[in-house]
Design a protein around this motif. Structure first.
Motif, PDB file in Angstrom:
ATOM      1  N   MET A 127       0.852  -1.183   0.000  1.00  0.00           N
ATOM      2  CA  MET A 127       0.000   0.000   0.000  1.00  0.00           C
ATOM      3  C   MET A 127       0.881   1.224   0.000  1.00  0.00           C
ATOM      4  N   ASP A 128       0.605   2.175  -0.887  1.00  0.00           N
ATOM      5  CA  ASP A 128       1.409   3.390  -0.848  1.00  0.00           C
ATOM      6  C   ASP A 128       0.579   4.609  -0.515  1.00  0.00           C
ATOM      7  N   GLY A 129       1.230   5.575   0.156  1.00  0.00           N
ATOM      8  CA  GLY A 129       0.515   6.784   0.564  1.00  0.00           C
ATOM      9  C   GLY A 129       1.411   7.715   1.358  1.00  0.00           C
ATOM     10  N   ARG A 130       0.834   8.325   2.388  1.00  0.00           N
ATOM     11  CA  ARG A 130       1.598   9.259   3.217  1.00  0.00           C
ATOM     12  C   ARG A 130       1.633   8.800   4.681  1.00  0.00           C
ATOM     13  N   ASP A 131       0.575   8.073   5.082  1.00  0.00           N
ATOM     14  CA  ASP A 131       0.414   7.734   6.509  1.00  0.00           C
ATOM     15  C   ASP A 131       0.173   6.238   6.690  1.00  0.00           C
ATOM     16  N   ILE A 132       0.633   5.438   5.731  1.00  0.00           N
ATOM     17  CA  ILE A 132       0.334   4.002   5.817  1.00  0.00           C
ATOM     18  C   ILE A 132       1.106   3.368   6.977  1.00  0.00           C
ATOM     19  N   GLY A 133       2.392   3.662   7.060  1.00  0.00           N
ATOM     20  CA  GLY A 133       3.203   3.075   8.136  1.00  0.00           C
ATOM     21  C   GLY A 133       2.926   3.690   9.496  1.00  0.00           C
ATOM     22  N   THR A 134       2.432   4.930   9.514  1.00  0.00           N
ATOM     23  CA  THR A 134       2.222   5.614  10.801  1.00  0.00           C
ATOM     24  C   THR A 134       0.810   5.425  11.342  1.00  0.00           C
ATOM     25  N   VAL A 135      -0.205   5.432  10.466  1.00  0.00           N
ATOM     26  CA  VAL A 135      -1.598   5.435  10.934  1.00  0.00           C
ATOM     27  C   VAL A 135      -2.418   4.241  10.421  1.00  0.00           C
ATOM     28  N   VAL A 136      -2.388   4.021   9.108  1.00  0.00           N
ATOM     29  CA  VAL A 136      -3.290   3.019   8.524  1.00  0.00           C
ATOM     30  C   VAL A 136      -2.870   1.603   8.925  1.00  0.00           C
ATOM     31  N   LEU A 137      -1.602   1.283   8.713  1.00  0.00           N
ATOM     32  CA  LEU A 137      -1.110  -0.062   9.040  1.00  0.00           C
ATOM     33  C   LEU A 137       0.137   0.028   9.929  1.00  0.00           C
ATOM     34  N   PRO A 138      -0.045   0.474  11.181  1.00  0.00           N
ATOM     35  CA  PRO A 138       1.142   0.629  12.031  1.00  0.00           C
ATOM     36  C   PRO A 138       1.859  -0.694  12.289  1.00  0.00           C
ATOM     37  N   GLY A 139       1.144  -1.813  12.076  1.00  0.00           N
ATOM     38  CA  GLY A 139       1.774  -3.115  12.303  1.00  0.00           C
ATOM     39  C   GLY A 139       2.282  -3.755  11.012  1.00  0.00           C
ATOM     40  N   ALA A 140       2.456  -2.969   9.958  1.00  0.00           N
ATOM     41  CA  ALA A 140       2.894  -3.528   8.660  1.00  0.00           C
ATOM     42  C   ALA A 140       4.195  -4.320   8.824  1.00  0.00           C
ATOM     43  N   ASP A 141       4.333  -5.384   8.034  1.00  0.00           N
ATOM     44  CA  ASP A 141       5.530  -6.231   8.137  1.00  0.00           C
ATOM     45  C   ASP A 141       6.777  -5.502   7.645  1.00  0.00           C
ATOM     46  N   VAL A 142       6.591  -4.651   6.638  1.00  0.00           N
ATOM     47  CA  VAL A 142       7.708  -3.871   6.098  1.00  0.00           C
ATOM     48  C   VAL A 142       7.227  -2.444   5.909  1.00  0.00           C
ATOM     49  N   LYS A 143       8.047  -1.480   6.328  1.00  0.00           N
ATOM     50  CA  LYS A 143       7.712  -0.073   6.119  1.00  0.00           C
ATOM     51  C   LYS A 143       8.882   0.604   5.420  1.00  0.00           C
ATOM     52  N   ILE A 144       8.553   1.283   4.346  1.00  0.00           N
ATOM     53  CA  ILE A 144       9.598   1.985   3.608  1.00  0.00           C
ATOM     54  C   ILE A 144       9.188   3.441   3.464  1.00  0.00           C
ATOM     55  N   PHE A 145      10.112   4.339   3.720  1.00  0.00           N
ATOM     56  CA  PHE A 145       9.859   5.751   3.463  1.00  0.00           C
ATOM     57  C   PHE A 145      10.688   6.107   2.241  1.00  0.00           C
ATOM     58  N   LEU A 146       9.984   6.356   1.143  1.00  0.00           N
ATOM     59  CA  LEU A 146      10.641   6.549  -0.145  1.00  0.00           C
ATOM     60  C   LEU A 146      10.714   8.028  -0.468  1.00  0.00           C
ATOM     61  N   THR A 147      11.914   8.489  -0.760  1.00  0.00           N
ATOM     62  CA  THR A 147      12.033   9.907  -1.092  1.00  0.00           C
ATOM     63  C   THR A 147      13.058  10.112  -2.201  1.00  0.00           C
ATOM     64  N   ALA A 148      13.123  11.349  -2.684  1.00  0.00           N
ATOM     65  CA  ALA A 148      14.099  11.758  -3.697  1.00  0.00           C
ATOM     66  C   ALA A 148      14.134  13.278  -3.642  1.00  0.00           C
ATOM     67  N   SER A 149      15.117  13.881  -4.261  1.00  0.00           N
ATOM     68  CA  SER A 149      15.223  15.347  -4.199  1.00  0.00           C
ATOM     69  C   SER A 149      14.006  15.973  -4.883  1.00  0.00           C
ATOM     70  N   PRO A 150      13.608  17.208  -4.471  1.00  0.00           N
ATOM     71  CA  PRO A 150      12.460  17.858  -5.107  1.00  0.00           C
ATOM     72  C   PRO A 150      12.635  17.973  -6.623  1.00  0.00           C
ATOM     73  N   GLU A 151      13.860  18.247  -7.080  1.00  0.00           N
ATOM     74  CA  GLU A 151      14.092  18.399  -8.530  1.00  0.00           C
ATOM     75  C   GLU A 151      13.859  17.081  -9.252  1.00  0.00           C
ATOM     76  N   ASP A 152      14.347  15.994  -8.685  1.00  0.00           N
ATOM     77  CA  ASP A 152      14.155  14.674  -9.296  1.00  0.00           C
ATOM     78  C   ASP A 152      12.672  14.340  -9.368  1.00  0.00           C
ATOM     79  N   ARG A 153      11.962  14.671  -8.278  1.00  0.00           N
ATOM     80  CA  ARG A 153      10.537  14.345  -8.209  1.00  0.00           C
ATOM     81  C   ARG A 153       9.744  15.196  -9.193  1.00  0.00           C
ATOM     82  N   ALA A 154      10.125  16.479  -9.309  1.00  0.00           N
ATOM     83  CA  ALA A 154       9.431  17.365 -10.245  1.00  0.00           C
ATOM     84  C   ALA A 154       9.700  16.921 -11.686  1.00  0.00           C
TER      85      ALA A 154
END
Ligand code: DC
Length: 225
Positions: A127-154
């Motif tokens: 499941m992807d989103g903004r609050d999956i690991g913190t609120v929706v599925l706090p007991g998830a088996d794996v949690k990844i916080f995926l990021t990249a520089s603002p320029e790369d994302r834009a």
């Protein structure tokens, strides 16, 4: 039987949906794009001409909405709003902002919370989103916080929009990405933030394949524990 769940959170344009869909295919998990659900609520507000940031206008609309998700043979998650397929429309540039605004409303988040959890109770999910690991599925088996520089994302967002034939300029997309991150991170209701037990993955400068391999490695390692 208990199902496995993988939570991928992060700012817009980090490649969450592309990677999560590909990973779901590889692992045989159900892919749930929760941003698409918020986008559908944002579109509903937009269509009705109501202010997406005004809880007093958005909340009474919620019980009137029929929002469904279904999957095409290609594994693509289609969104249906009151029976109509809005999969393409919710990706429009102007709907991104409406989605971000409705998603800051606690009533909207509460309305969608249980539906997201239900999916994880009935399937192996990524499941992807903004609050999956913190609120929706706090007991998830794996949690990844995926990021990249603002320029790369834009750059990615700009390429996506151009591919769809939307007229826009890179500077506008970059400004929008930065503003949306600010909005998503500063709201009081379930803000975008890394869960304490999430693995941070930065894909700046990585190709899609390299990012995929990085995430697959993290997931396989964690699922084996
Ligand atoms: O991932 P996306 O850009 O399609 O998400 C659209 C908006 O929805 C984004 O501005 C933040 C919001 N969102 C959220 O608040 N919580 C989620 N779990 C997913 C998306």
């Amino acid at each position: 039987m208990s199902y496995k769940s993988i939570a991928i959170d992060g700012p817009s344009g980090a490649g969450k949906s592309t990677l999560a869909r590909k990973l779901a295919g590889e692992l045989g998990f159900l892919y749930v794009d929760t941003g698409a659900i918020y986008r559908t609520v944002g579109l509903a507000a937009f269509r009705r001409g109501i202010d997406p940031s005004d809880g007093g206008q958005v909340t009474p609309m919620l019980p009137q909405l029929s929002i469904e998700m279904c999957y095409g043979g290609d594994g693509v998650q289609h969104m249906l709003l009151n029976g109509g397929d809005v999969t393409e429309e919710i990706r429009r540039h102007e709907i991104s902002r409406c989605a971000s605004q409705v998603s800051a409303l606690p009533e909207v988040r509460a309305f969608l919370l249980e539906r997201q959890r239900e999916l994880a109770r009935a399937h192996d999910v990524i499941m992807d989103g903004r609050d999956i690991g913190t609120v929706v599925l706090p007991g998830a088996d794996v949690k990844i916080f995926l990021t990249a520089s603002p320029e790369d994302r834009a750059r990615r967002r700009y390429a996506e929009l151009s591919e769809r034939g939307e007229q826009t300029c890179f500077e506008d997309v970059l400004r929008d990405v930065v503003q949306r991150d600010e909005l998503d991170s500063s709201r009081t209701a379930a803000p975008l933030r890394q869960a304490e037990d999430a693995v941070l993955a930065d894909t700046s400068g990585l190709t899609l394949e390299e990012s995929f391999q990085l995430l697959l490695h993290i997931i396989e390692e964690r699922l084996q524990r």
